[in-house]
Design a protein around this motif. Structure first.
Motif, short mmCIF file in Angstrom:
data_model
loop_
_atom_site.label_atom_id
_atom_site.label_comp_id
_atom_site.label_asym_id
_atom_site.label_seq_id
_atom_site.Cartn_x
_atom_site.Cartn_y
_atom_site.Cartn_z
N LEU A 1 7.84 -6.16 -4.69
CA LEU A 1 6.36 -6.08 -5.65
C LEU A 1 5.70 -7.21 -5.32
N LEU A 2 4.18 -6.91 -5.45
CA LEU A 2 3.28 -7.91 -4.88
C LEU A 2 2.21 -7.87 -6.07
N SER A 3 2.13 -9.12 -6.71
CA SER A 3 1.25 -9.43 -7.94
C SER A 3 0.07 -10.30 -7.35
N ASN A 4 -1.17 -9.80 -7.50
CA ASN A 4 -2.44 -10.39 -6.97
C ASN A 4 -3.00 -11.26 -8.16
N LYS B 1 -3.98 -1.14 -0.90
CA LYS B 1 -4.91 -2.32 -1.46
C LYS B 1 -4.43 -2.72 -2.81
N ILE B 2 -4.49 -4.02 -3.00
CA ILE B 2 -4.00 -4.59 -4.24
C ILE B 2 -5.05 -5.36 -4.90
N ALA B 3 -5.54 -4.55 -6.00
CA ALA B 3 -6.87 -5.24 -6.58
C ALA B 3 -6.72 -6.60 -7.42
N ARG C 1 -3.93 -7.30 -10.45
CA ARG C 1 -2.82 -6.29 -10.38
C ARG C 1 -1.52 -6.87 -10.13
N THR C 2 -0.41 -6.45 -11.11
CA THR C 2 0.88 -7.24 -11.07
C THR C 2 1.89 -6.28 -10.70
N GLU C 3 2.69 -6.73 -9.90
CA GLU C 3 4.14 -5.90 -9.56
C GLU C 3 3.65 -4.59 -8.98
N ALA C 4 2.83 -4.44 -8.25
CA ALA C 4 2.63 -3.41 -7.32
C ALA C 4 3.53 -3.07 -6.38
N PRO C 5 4.29 -1.80 -5.93
CA PRO C 5 5.41 -1.62 -5.45
C PRO C 5 4.96 -1.56 -3.94
N VAL C 6 5.60 -2.07 -2.97
CA VAL C 6 5.37 -1.89 -1.54
C VAL C 6 6.67 -1.24 -0.87
N PRO C 7 6.34 -0.01 -0.27
CA PRO C 7 7.53 0.43 0.30
C PRO C 7 7.75 0.48 1.77
N TYR D 1 -6.39 -7.78 -1.87
CA TYR D 1 -5.45 -8.10 -0.94
C TYR D 1 -5.01 -6.74 -0.28
N VAL D 2 -4.73 -6.80 0.98
CA VAL D 2 -4.33 -5.55 1.69
C VAL D 2 -3.00 -5.60 2.23
#
Length: 246
Positions: free
Chosen positions: A59-62, A82-84, A87-93, A69-70
């Motif tokens: 997970l990526l938090s910006n 794209k992670i705005a 944005r918190t805990e966006a899953p990256v597969p 972030y890309v």
């Protein structure tokens, strides 16, 4: 057990890599708080973001105020997320990822690996009933597939934003495996692929404004999005002596 490996910028050895286990977190930014990843650039926030490891993804938090972030998939020929800001805990597969941070006119990167991806067998031949029709029926020994592979080659070679080859460049690239190739035969195969993959209507209904560059863009976009052509398939462009595509 470690499930995610973070590779800092300019890291040239395994000693510099950061390993985090499922459930653990790693902050990154200019300040490098709490033993996090330090990215020493004036355009990077003191606390720019946070990575949280899971078993087969992360997970990526910006945490920046105004920068998107890309996350690129280096093996995906342009595939990215794209992670705005905020944005918190966006899953990256992605199994292999490159995080791109805009920083005062520069683009800074670091890599994240999630090597614990697991796959089950896709063999379903033991199930009763009729077989599922293939989504895309492509003959990998055909000339049209060689044309498609040549179109996709620049982006599959690690240049996700590379310009598509012109028809003249396609002719030169295909000649070793197709000695009689010509501009008209390449055009014909591009048209055939567009029809076969249902990217355009038949000739009676086609719009006159549809150009060959638009067809090439559509073909490459579809082929790379659905893995119709992979890097391993580029072998069709390097046939052994005496071997040609048909």
């Amino acid at each position: 057990m470690y499930s995610v490996i973070v590779v800092p910028p300019m890291c040239g050895s395994t000693e510099g890599q950061i390993r985090i286990a499922a459930g653990e977190r790693l902050t990154f930014g200019r300040a490098g708080t709490d033993g996090g990843l330090v990215i020493d650039h004036e355009g990077v926030p003191r606390v720019a973001g946070e990575i949280t490891a899971h078993r087969s993804f992360w997970l990526l938090s910006n945490l920046s105020e105004d920068q998107t972030y890309v996350v690129e998939n280096p093996e995906g020929a342009g595939e990215h997320l794209k992670i705005a800001p905020g944005r918190t805990e966006a899953p990256v597969p992605f199994e292999f990822s490159r995080v791109v941070l805009p920083a005062a006119g520069d683009l800074l990167t670091f890599d994240v690996w999630a090597p614990r991806h697991a796959f089950r067998s896709a063999d379903r031949r033991g199930l009763p009933g009729a077989a599922t029709a293939p989504a895309f029926a492509l003959d990998r020994t055909s000339r049209y597939f060689a044309v498609l592979a040549a179109l996709c080659e620049p982006r599959l070679r690690g240049e996700p934003h590379a310009s598509l080859p012109a028809v003249e460049q396609l002719v030169d690239r295909l000649r070793p495996v197709w000695p009689t190739v010509s501009r008209s035969s390449v055009y014909w195969n591009i048209d055939y692929l567009a029809l076969k993959l249902r990217l355009r209507p038949g000739p009676d209904a086609a719009e006159p404004s549809l150009r060959v560059n638009g067809k090439k863009d559509s073909l490459v976009s579809l082929a790379l999005r659905f893995d119709l052509v992979r890097e391993d398939d580029l072998v069709v462009l390097a046939a052994t002596a005496g071997e040609t595509v048909r």
